[in-house]
Scaffold this active site. Structure first.
Site, PDB file in Angstrom:
ATOM      1  N   ASP A 187      -2.301  10.830  -2.265  1.00  0.00           N
ATOM      2  CA  ASP A 187      -2.630   9.656  -3.351  1.00  0.00           C
ATOM      3  C   ASP A 187      -3.072  10.379  -4.562  1.00  0.00           C
ATOM      4  O   ASP A 187      -2.942   9.459  -5.615  1.00  0.00           O
ATOM      5  CB  ASP A 187      -3.891   9.050  -2.590  1.00  0.00           C
ATOM      6  N   ARG A 196      -7.713  -0.475  -6.555  1.00  0.00           N
ATOM      7  CA  ARG A 196      -7.907   0.562  -5.888  1.00  0.00           C
ATOM      8  C   ARG A 196      -8.102   1.618  -6.465  1.00  0.00           C
ATOM      9  O   ARG A 196      -7.543   1.930  -7.561  1.00  0.00           O
ATOM     10  CB  ARG A 196      -6.900   0.795  -4.789  1.00  0.00           C
ATOM     11  N   ARG A 240       0.971  -1.358   0.007  1.00  0.00           N
ATOM     12  CA  ARG A 240       0.056  -0.240   0.192  1.00  0.00           C
ATOM     13  C   ARG A 240       0.713   1.265  -0.048  1.00  0.00           C
ATOM     14  O   ARG A 240       2.177   1.206   0.274  1.00  0.00           O
ATOM     15  CB  ARG A 240      -1.042   0.047   1.138  1.00  0.00           C
ATOM     16  N   GLY A 241       0.279   2.236  -0.101  1.00  0.00           N
ATOM     17  CA  GLY A 241       1.044   3.592  -0.313  1.00  0.00           C
ATOM     18  C   GLY A 241       0.939   3.827  -1.900  1.00  0.00           C
ATOM     19  O   GLY A 241       1.487   2.948  -2.422  1.00  0.00           O
ATOM     20  N   ALA A 242       0.404   4.985  -2.228  1.00  0.00           N
ATOM     21  CA  ALA A 242       0.423   5.383  -3.716  1.00  0.00           C
ATOM     22  C   ALA A 242       1.484   4.852  -4.629  1.00  0.00           C
ATOM     23  O   ALA A 242       1.444   3.993  -5.454  1.00  0.00           O
ATOM     24  CB  ALA A 242       0.040   6.862  -4.045  1.00  0.00           C
ATOM     25  N   ASN A 270      -5.587  12.488   0.458  1.00  0.00           N
ATOM     26  CA  ASN A 270      -4.865  11.480   1.069  1.00  0.00           C
ATOM     27  C   ASN A 270      -5.558  10.679   2.179  1.00  0.00           C
ATOM     28  O   ASN A 270      -6.580  10.973   2.299  1.00  0.00           O
ATOM     29  CB  ASN A 270      -3.656  12.349   1.847  1.00  0.00           C
ATOM     30  N   LYS A 271      -4.746  10.131   3.195  1.00  0.00           N
ATOM     31  CA  LYS A 271      -5.557   9.217   4.142  1.00  0.00           C
ATOM     32  C   LYS A 271      -6.592   9.849   4.893  1.00  0.00           C
ATOM     33  O   LYS A 271      -6.363  11.044   5.336  1.00  0.00           O
ATOM     34  CB  LYS A 271      -4.331   8.423   4.827  1.00  0.00           C
ATOM     35  N   GLN A 329      -2.117   2.566   9.949  1.00  0.00           N
ATOM     36  CA  GLN A 329      -0.795   2.733   9.278  1.00  0.00           C
ATOM     37  C   GLN A 329       0.311   3.426  10.027  1.00  0.00           C
ATOM     38  O   GLN A 329       1.401   3.085   9.877  1.00  0.00           O
ATOM     39  CB  GLN A 329      -1.013   3.343   7.938  1.00  0.00           C
TER      40      GLN A 329
HETATM   41  O1  MRU Z   1      -4.401   3.128   2.290  1.00  0.00           O
HETATM   42  P1  MRU Z   1      -2.965   3.525   1.938  1.00  0.00           P
HETATM   43  O2  MRU Z   1      -2.489   2.949   3.341  1.00  0.00           O
HETATM   44  O3  MRU Z   1      -2.728   2.854   0.673  1.00  0.00           O
HETATM   45  O4  MRU Z   1      -2.853   5.171   2.170  1.00  0.00           O
HETATM   46  C1  MRU Z   1      -1.644   5.705   1.953  1.00  0.00           C
HETATM   47  C2  MRU Z   1      -1.587   7.195   2.218  1.00  0.00           C
HETATM   48  O5  MRU Z   1      -2.586   7.665   2.303  1.00  0.00           O
HETATM   49  C3  MRU Z   1      -0.537   7.831   1.897  1.00  0.00           C
HETATM   50  O6  MRU Z   1      -0.249   8.785   2.717  1.00  0.00           O
HETATM   51  C4  MRU Z   1      -0.295   8.200   0.466  1.00  0.00           C
HETATM   52  O7  MRU Z   1      -0.422   6.932  -0.373  1.00  0.00           O
HETATM   53  C5  MRU Z   1       1.193   8.552   0.250  1.00  0.00           C
HETATM   54  S1  MRU Z   1       2.423   7.223   0.399  1.00  0.00           S
HETATM   55  C6  MRU Z   1       3.835   7.948  -0.078  1.00  0.00           C
END
Ligand code: MRU
Length: 345
Positions: free
Chosen positions: A244, A96, A53-55, A254-255, A203
């Site tokens: 994201d 996603r 996970r993470g963009a 973002n999250k 996270q």
């Molecule tokens: O749902 P996730 O854990 O994939 O969400 C991740 C985030 O919101 C991060 O802040 C974002 O992807 C940036 S990662 C460098």
């Protein structure tokens, strides 16, 4: 790369090139388990379930995944290959909806075929390999540059609040929001980091606290509802978050919880920086209202991570994975190429 994190490989290709190896992030911090994914279904599931996970990491995993699946297509017929490859890319794109890096990476893989019209199927596979590796390498270089650029805006000894995990585990290496913290750590800046736990998937607690501790960074874990108290106490001089998807006008997805932090930061007069590679900018998206926000299963709120279910059976839930921070609340959006957006008001 930060030495303490070198052994943690978020996503890579296995030696035979027929599997994507990911660190299963749903098992962290108690277990470091690596999974080798060889089918489109396994790759899709790993992205959907947030094993990876993470963009940026999602984009890299999908690119390697598309490559591994392409290598399994046993035909020399170009039209048949292109059609099957297109189906795989379409399928992986549905894992996603919010992080644009997934679509950007898969779009690049798809374009490989078009940009080599004379190539044989074998040559296409070689070009797909080069593209997937380039996506990973470009991300690593971008993260490092983002870290350098943001570090120029920070001062030694600062308290920094971060949300979710935009670190080493979310990208190829270093991270985005955590990159300046790691660079500062190497240079003796002595940052004090506050990591939001980041409900519901934790996270911050499971991943950010884990990787920062491992790298020897001074990190304090707080519950999401404590950010205001910590800011009011004067312990936070900057908020650093990842993204994201960034819309053309600077609105940031973002999250979930990020936009609330931006409101708090504005209230307390604390700079709010968003860090991300240019692959996270979506010029086709005019503003935050056009960004699709992923909604996730109810169980993530009611019982996941609890020893016993904590919410009454039958209660309604709302579980958006992301929110949009309007650009007015963002101090700057820092990319590897410089500031994409700056707010001087
Ligand atoms: O749902 P996730 O854990 O994939 O969400 C991740 C985030 O919101 C991060 O802040 C974002 O992807 C940036 S990662 C460098």
């Amino acid at each position: 790369m930060i030495q303490a994190l070198e052994a943690l490989r978020t996503v890579r290709l296995n030696e035979r090139g027929d599997g994507v190896v990911i660190l299963d992030q749903t098992r962290l911090p108690t277990e470091e388990t690596y999974l080798t994914l060889t089918t489109a279904e396994e790759i899709w599931e790993a992205i959907y379930k947030l094993r990876v996970r993470g963009a940026p990491a999602i984009g890299i995993a999908a690119a390697y995944g598309a490559l591994v699946c392409a290598r399994e297509i046993k035909t020399e017929d170009k039209a048949a290959f292109a059609s099957r490859f297109g189906e795989i890319v379409d399928y992986l794109s549905t894992a996603r909806p919010t992080a644009v890096n997934l679509f950007a990476a898969l779009g690049r893989m798809r374009r490989v075929l078009r940009s080599h019209p004379e190539a044989t199927v074998e040559e296409w596979k070689e070009a797909l390999y080069r593209e997937a590796v380039a996506i990973r390498e470009e991300d690593a270089a971008a993260c490092r540059r983002i870290g350098e650029r943001c570090l120029e805006l920070l001062r030694p000894g600062m308290g920094i609040l971060t949300h979710c995990n935009a670190g080493h585990l979310a990208v190829s290496e270093y991270g985005t929001a955590l990159a300046p913290i790691y660079l500062g750590q190497e240079r003796g800046y002595g940052f004090r980091v506050f990591a939001d736990e980041t409900r519901p998937l934790l996270q911050g607690a499971r991943l950010t606290a884990y990787e920062l501790l491992r790298a020897g960074v001074d990190v304090t874990l707080i519950c999401d509802n404590m950010a205001s108290a910590v800011m009011r106490a004067g312990w936070v001089q900057a908020v650093l978050v990842g993204c994201d998807r960034v819309a053309a006008n600077g609105d940031v997805a973002n999250k979930i919880g990020t936009s609330g932090l931006a409101v708090l930061a504005r209230h307390y007069g604390i700079p709010f920086y968003v860090l991300g590679p240019t692959s996270t900018i979506d010029p086709a998206c005019p503003d935050g209202a056009s960004i699709v926000i992923e909604e996730r299963p109810s169980e993530e709120v009611t019982e996941l991570w609890y020893a016993h279910r904590m919410a009454p059976e039958g209660v309604k839930t709302y579980n958006p994975a992301f929110d949009v921070t309007p650009h007015e609340l963002v101090t700057a959006i820092i990319t590897e190429k410089g500031l994409f957006y700056e707010n001087n008001s």
